[in-house]
Design a protein around this motif. Sequence first.
Motif, PDB file in Angstrom:
ATOM      1  N   HIS A 120       9.193  -1.791  -7.854  1.00  0.00           N
ATOM      2  CA  HIS A 120       8.975  -2.432  -6.552  1.00  0.00           C
ATOM      3  C   HIS A 120       9.277  -1.505  -5.376  1.00  0.00           C
ATOM      4  N   ASN A 121      10.158  -0.537  -5.565  1.00  0.00           N
ATOM      5  CA  ASN A 121      10.480   0.395  -4.484  1.00  0.00           C
ATOM      6  C   ASN A 121       9.384   1.436  -4.247  1.00  0.00           C
ATOM      7  N   ASP A 122       8.422   1.528  -5.156  1.00  0.00           N
ATOM      8  CA  ASP A 122       7.313   2.471  -5.004  1.00  0.00           C
ATOM      9  C   ASP A 122       6.139   1.879  -4.229  1.00  0.00           C
ATOM     10  N   VAL A 123       6.189   0.587  -3.926  1.00  0.00           N
ATOM     11  CA  VAL A 123       5.074  -0.074  -3.251  1.00  0.00           C
ATOM     12  C   VAL A 123       5.109   0.266  -1.765  1.00  0.00           C
ATOM     13  N   VAL A 124       3.977   0.736  -1.254  1.00  0.00           N
ATOM     14  CA  VAL A 124       3.830   1.092   0.157  1.00  0.00           C
ATOM     15  C   VAL A 124       3.188  -0.057   0.926  1.00  0.00           C
ATOM     16  N   SER A 125       2.097  -0.594   0.383  1.00  0.00           N
ATOM     17  CA  SER A 125       1.365  -1.680   1.041  1.00  0.00           C
ATOM     18  C   SER A 125       0.708  -2.560   0.000  1.00  0.00           C
ATOM     19  N   LEU A 126       0.332  -3.745   0.447  1.00  0.00           N
ATOM     20  CA  LEU A 126      -0.331  -4.713  -0.402  1.00  0.00           C
ATOM     21  C   LEU A 126      -1.543  -5.239   0.348  1.00  0.00           C
ATOM     22  N   ARG A 127      -2.656  -5.392  -0.382  1.00  0.00           N
ATOM     23  CA  ARG A 127      -3.875  -5.910   0.255  1.00  0.00           C
ATOM     24  C   ARG A 127      -4.514  -6.936  -0.658  1.00  0.00           C
ATOM     25  N   PHE A 128      -4.844  -8.097  -0.089  1.00  0.00           N
ATOM     26  CA  PHE A 128      -5.596  -9.109  -0.805  1.00  0.00           C
ATOM     27  C   PHE A 128      -7.065  -8.722  -0.748  1.00  0.00           C
ATOM     28  N   ALA A 129      -7.704  -8.645  -1.913  1.00  0.00           N
ATOM     29  CA  ALA A 129      -9.085  -8.180  -1.991  1.00  0.00           C
ATOM     30  C   ALA A 129      -9.989  -9.290  -2.510  1.00  0.00           C
ATOM     31  N   GLY A 130     -11.256  -8.979  -2.588  1.00  0.00           N
ATOM     32  CA  GLY A 130     -12.226  -9.947  -3.069  1.00  0.00           C
ATOM     33  C   GLY A 130     -12.025 -10.269  -4.541  1.00  0.00           C
ATOM     34  N   GLY A 131     -12.603 -11.360  -4.980  1.00  0.00           N
ATOM     35  CA  GLY A 131     -12.491 -11.751  -6.379  1.00  0.00           C
ATOM     36  C   GLY A 131     -11.087 -12.139  -6.764  1.00  0.00           C
ATOM     37  N   ASN A 132     -10.287 -12.592  -5.805  1.00  0.00           N
ATOM     38  CA  ASN A 132      -8.914 -13.024  -6.060  1.00  0.00           C
ATOM     39  C   ASN A 132      -8.070 -11.900  -6.666  1.00  0.00           C
ATOM     40  N   SER A 133      -8.281 -10.676  -6.215  1.00  0.00           N
ATOM     41  CA  SER A 133      -7.533  -9.531  -6.733  1.00  0.00           C
ATOM     42  C   SER A 133      -6.594  -8.986  -5.657  1.00  0.00           C
ATOM     43  N   ILE A 134      -5.656  -8.172  -6.096  1.00  0.00           N
ATOM     44  CA  ILE A 134      -4.626  -7.590  -5.231  1.00  0.00           C
ATOM     45  C   ILE A 134      -4.650  -6.081  -5.405  1.00  0.00           C
ATOM     46  N   TYR A 135      -4.605  -5.358  -4.293  1.00  0.00           N
ATOM     47  CA  TYR A 135      -4.453  -3.901  -4.326  1.00  0.00           C
ATOM     48  C   TYR A 135      -3.033  -3.570  -3.891  1.00  0.00           C
ATOM     49  N   LEU A 136      -2.336  -2.828  -4.743  1.00  0.00           N
ATOM     50  CA  LEU A 136      -1.009  -2.320  -4.392  1.00  0.00           C
ATOM     51  C   LEU A 136      -1.136  -0.825  -4.155  1.00  0.00           C
ATOM     52  N   TYR A 137      -0.783  -0.396  -2.964  1.00  0.00           N
ATOM     53  CA  TYR A 137      -0.754   1.024  -2.636  1.00  0.00           C
ATOM     54  C   TYR A 137       0.646   1.512  -2.973  1.00  0.00           C
ATOM     55  N   VAL A 138       0.745   2.493  -3.863  1.00  0.00           N
ATOM     56  CA  VAL A 138       2.032   2.937  -4.382  1.00  0.00           C
ATOM     57  C   VAL A 138       2.205   4.438  -4.209  1.00  0.00           C
ATOM     58  N   HIS A 139       3.469   4.840  -4.158  1.00  0.00           N
ATOM     59  CA  HIS A 139       3.815   6.267  -4.114  1.00  0.00           C
ATOM     60  C   HIS A 139       5.083   6.459  -4.938  1.00  0.00           C
ATOM     61  N   GLN A 140       5.012   7.345  -5.930  1.00  0.00           N
ATOM     62  CA  GLN A 140       6.160   7.623  -6.782  1.00  0.00           C
ATOM     63  C   GLN A 140       7.227   8.342  -5.970  1.00  0.00           C
ATOM     64  N   ARG A 141       8.402   7.764  -5.893  1.00  0.00           N
ATOM     65  CA  ARG A 141       9.490   8.354  -5.107  1.00  0.00           C
ATOM     66  C   ARG A 141      10.216   9.450  -5.896  1.00  0.00           C
ATOM     67  N   ASP A 142      10.970  10.274  -5.200  1.00  0.00           N
ATOM     68  CA  ASP A 142      11.786  11.299  -5.853  1.00  0.00           C
ATOM     69  C   ASP A 142      12.916  10.683  -6.662  1.00  0.00           C
ATOM     70  N   LEU A 143      13.339   9.470  -6.306  1.00  0.00           N
ATOM     71  CA  LEU A 143      14.471   8.844  -6.982  1.00  0.00           C
ATOM     72  C   LEU A 143      14.120   8.402  -8.403  1.00  0.00           C
ATOM     73  N   ASN A 144      12.869   8.214  -8.670  1.00  0.00           N
ATOM     74  CA  ASN A 144      12.442   7.672  -9.968  1.00  0.00           C
ATOM     75  C   ASN A 144      12.389   8.735 -11.034  1.00  0.00           C
TER      76      ASN A 144
END
Length: 144
Positions: A120-144
Amino acid sequence: MFKLTALALLAGLVTTSAVLPSYAQMAKAPTRPNYPSYSGSGPDHNCEDEIGHLRSVNAFDIQGIRNQKIFLYPICEDPTVPGKNNYGTLFLDGNVNTLREPIARNATLMNALAARGYDHNDVVSLRFAGGNSIYLYVHQRDLN
């Protein structure tokens, strides 16, 4: 009869000459991997531009996510650079800055993140998309 044939031929040439340039735009150019921080993107390119201006989301939006199709979209992760990049402002400028705990409590989101090695700490943004889908914009942190 010769005039009519010549006129039809001329009309065909004019039409063809108008269509060919637009067809060239549709022709697929050779592709390269779409790494947002690829150096060929130009000196003014900022990988954070990939998330654009997303509408804000709240905890109720996240609680309502159940069994939708989740797509993960890595942002600012350049596999050609050894180690991981540090983009602290990326996490502050996204639309889930204060919503990572509700994301952590959502089983659908966490299953999709864990399947690809994110949390959950890697999530940058969330977008509701067509077809009842979700886009999660993620970035792998140095802590992981």
